[in-house]
Design an enzyme around this catalytic site. Sequence first.
Site, short mmCIF file in Angstrom:
data_model
loop_
_atom_site.label_atom_id
_atom_site.label_comp_id
_atom_site.label_asym_id
_atom_site.label_seq_id
_atom_site.Cartn_x
_atom_site.Cartn_y
_atom_site.Cartn_z
CD GLN A 1 77.21 49.30 106.89
OE1 GLN A 1 77.38 49.17 108.08
NE2 GLN A 1 77.15 48.24 106.09
CG PHE B 1 83.08 46.86 110.47
CD1 PHE B 1 83.94 46.45 109.46
CD2 PHE B 1 83.52 47.84 111.35
CE1 PHE B 1 85.21 47.00 109.33
CE2 PHE B 1 84.78 48.39 111.24
CZ PHE B 1 85.63 47.96 110.23
CD GLU C 1 72.38 45.93 106.12
OE1 GLU C 1 71.47 45.43 105.41
OE2 GLU C 1 73.37 45.27 106.49
NE ARG D 1 73.97 36.45 103.65
CZ ARG D 1 74.44 36.46 102.41
NH1 ARG D 1 75.53 35.77 102.10
NH2 ARG D 1 73.84 37.15 101.47
CG PHE E 1 73.68 39.70 106.98
CD1 PHE E 1 73.47 40.96 107.50
CD2 PHE E 1 72.58 38.99 106.53
CE1 PHE E 1 72.18 41.50 107.57
CE2 PHE E 1 71.30 39.52 106.58
CZ PHE E 1 71.11 40.77 107.10
CB THR F 1 68.95 36.02 101.42
OG1 THR F 1 68.85 36.89 102.55
CG2 THR F 1 70.25 35.22 101.53
CB ALA G 1 74.78 41.33 100.90
CD GLU H 1 78.77 40.14 104.07
OE1 GLU H 1 77.97 40.31 105.00
OE2 GLU H 1 78.42 39.76 102.94
#
Length: 788
Positions: free
Chosen positions: A203, A234, A238, A316, A350, A448, A517, A719
């Site tokens: 990702q 998913f 990442e 988060r 996340f 964020t 995100a 998400e």
Amino acid sequence: MSKSPHSTVGSSLPHESAHLHVTGTAPYTDDIPEQRNTLHAAFGLSERAHARIAALDLSAVRTAPGVMAVATLDDVPGEKYLGPFLHDEPIFADGVTQYLGQPLFAVAAHTHDQARYAARLAKVIYEDLEPILDVTQGAAQQAYVLPPVRMSRGDLPAALLSAPLRHQGEFFCGGQEQFYLEGQVAYAIPGENQEMQVFCSTQHPSEMQAMVSHMLALPATCVRVQCRRMGGGFGGKESQSWPFATAAALLASMTGQAVKMRADRDDDFMITGKRHDFFMRYDVAYEPDGLIRGVAFDQWVRCGYSADLSGAVADRQVFHSDNAYYLEAVDIRSLRIKTHTQSNTAFRGFGGPQGILCIEYVIDDIARRLGLDPLDVRRRNFYGKEERNVTPYQMRLEDNVVHELVEQLEASSQYRQRRREIQAFNDVNPVLKKGLALVPVKFGISFTATHLNQAGALVHVYTDGSVLVNHGGTEMGQGLNTKVAQVVAEEFGLPLASIRVSATDTAKVANTSATAASTGTDLNGKAAQDAARKVKQALIAYASDHYGCDAQEISFHDGQVCLGTLAPMSFVDFVRQAYMARIPLWSSGFYRTPKIHYDMATLTGRPFYYFVYAAACAEVVIDTLTGENRLLRADILYDAGRPINPAVDLGQIEGGFIQGVGWLTTEELWWNDQGRLMTHAPSTYKIPSVSDCPADLRVAFFDNGNRENNIYQSKAMGEPPLPLAISVFLALRDAIAAVAPEHEVVPLDAPATAERILNTLDMVAPRRLGQGWSWRSSTSPLSSAMSE
């Protein structure tokens, strides 16, 4: 939903790779034709969770059939420690094992089976150290991968002391394996002048580029990473694609031959991190009508052995612990606990779903204790429109539609009527019990980490009228490329068939952010739109000058260019003419999300550009003899703004919701007392199947354009659907409550497996026995009842 005013955007067009998926011809990383003499790699893994490596004898590995190279930490020419946030993860274990399954070395051989066989021939002598395996143990030892974080507002001590009602509680929620259909895989091909091309299922191609370049001590210009598509990500791809990408690249560099590393499913489970599990304690004060006056949360998050993305995930969780509710006095303490287990990482949501689950569990508790309908308690605590509308992190809600959305779902789902029907059902059924819950979701959209909210794109218009787009996002089945193609098609007034999106490539768009995100379409759609508009403006300027038209009278639609009062010209003829006039037919585009800012030191600011609002109403039935349960019906109302592709979005809502149901009901991760993950394969880890989908699943879009200038006023999709499954978990809790004394709290941890449901029934139900039926009957009526 309002009809779209656009010709391509807003239409339910097929996924750009759908025909390839269903015919089995969509090429993934493992399908790339292999170069001659390609080698295959495998890891040698630790058999201890925490131990000193007294000796590592690899002689049998090196002499095994087919072996061409063995790589250890000493063979790394550049940085030996990597990581997405802190460089605190050794490429191979550095003298001490930090979890059972940690790579100790990598081997390259002529075949995949030879590499796997050789990797198991290593002789390792361990000196065992005491491992930390759960958050309770880690908290007691104050073992943290990152410092604790605290966010507070208001005078909580005063609120806790002065409110008429107050109670404390605790809750545990397990983690979740990403279980992408395509496992981790990387294919590294060495080139001239130390160049390294890596095809990787990731990702975040730019991060993989950085990891490989750091590891090989090469500039980024020497490393090219490409990803055409993934078979799911998913969040698991990442950051944690890097061990596979770097090992393949290191072995390719050592041998001068192409190297593929494709993880076996068991190894993938053992090596990679999951959704963060957590333990929560709370102290809440409230009024007799359920209005919360103050709440304190202690959130103990299991991070694993390294930082990875745990800081951002735990942040988060903190940010979403308010969900849709105004908390006038709140204190949240987040402990990022180190354990000698896999380093947990991103997973769809996340940390957001974990935060939402915290406050929803508390509200459900309050309602049970007061004998009120949980939906009424939720309503009393909703954020307001003009007041009571500032979050604990000091962001003002400017787009709040939770009141209207929940009211619409309450009516369309017939919540009140079904609540009465379920009560009547439970009154006459001693074994089967039904439950119902309606839960809202407010989900913040943006990274964020503010700097990640940027994207680039390239748009090329060819003289035959076709358009090629390249952007920094990655396609993992979620329809990102389809939506970006629709955006570009809309700008040029072309059919979708005229637009092609090429593989994500660090040599084309540099310094990209992860596709995560829920920002993939927001960022890359805007960047592609910017590039398309630059080309279009150059074409309009040419047409205005060449034909003497007012620029305002020039438009592109239906494959034509309209030139004021002149006869329309086909797009193909027009771009050919522009090319002959030396007008640039390509451009780069860029987008940065406006308005957002965030102070990581004070945990205040505007970390999110906007919020997605949604709600789900779930009805379940449980068998009180066995704990077996079924999701009977789910009603979902989702604020997608103005959807770019309603069909693709519908699939994302349904898939995300069911994935969340798996997290909270069946997907149980279990480590033994040596730190070995025992649920490491499809045979031991239960993800939802088609039979777990409710027979009655109703999804609708809430008619509400995005008030922010997002791409075509759409809202994010990836998400926010997942935490809607909290409604299923709380419906199960509601069903259990049907056999508990009135006002008694039902202590249910997640995932709510049949075993956990049965254990909870054992705790709360014995007082209701003596109704003429056997609590431990060997016959379960659930299956037969459901089939009638």
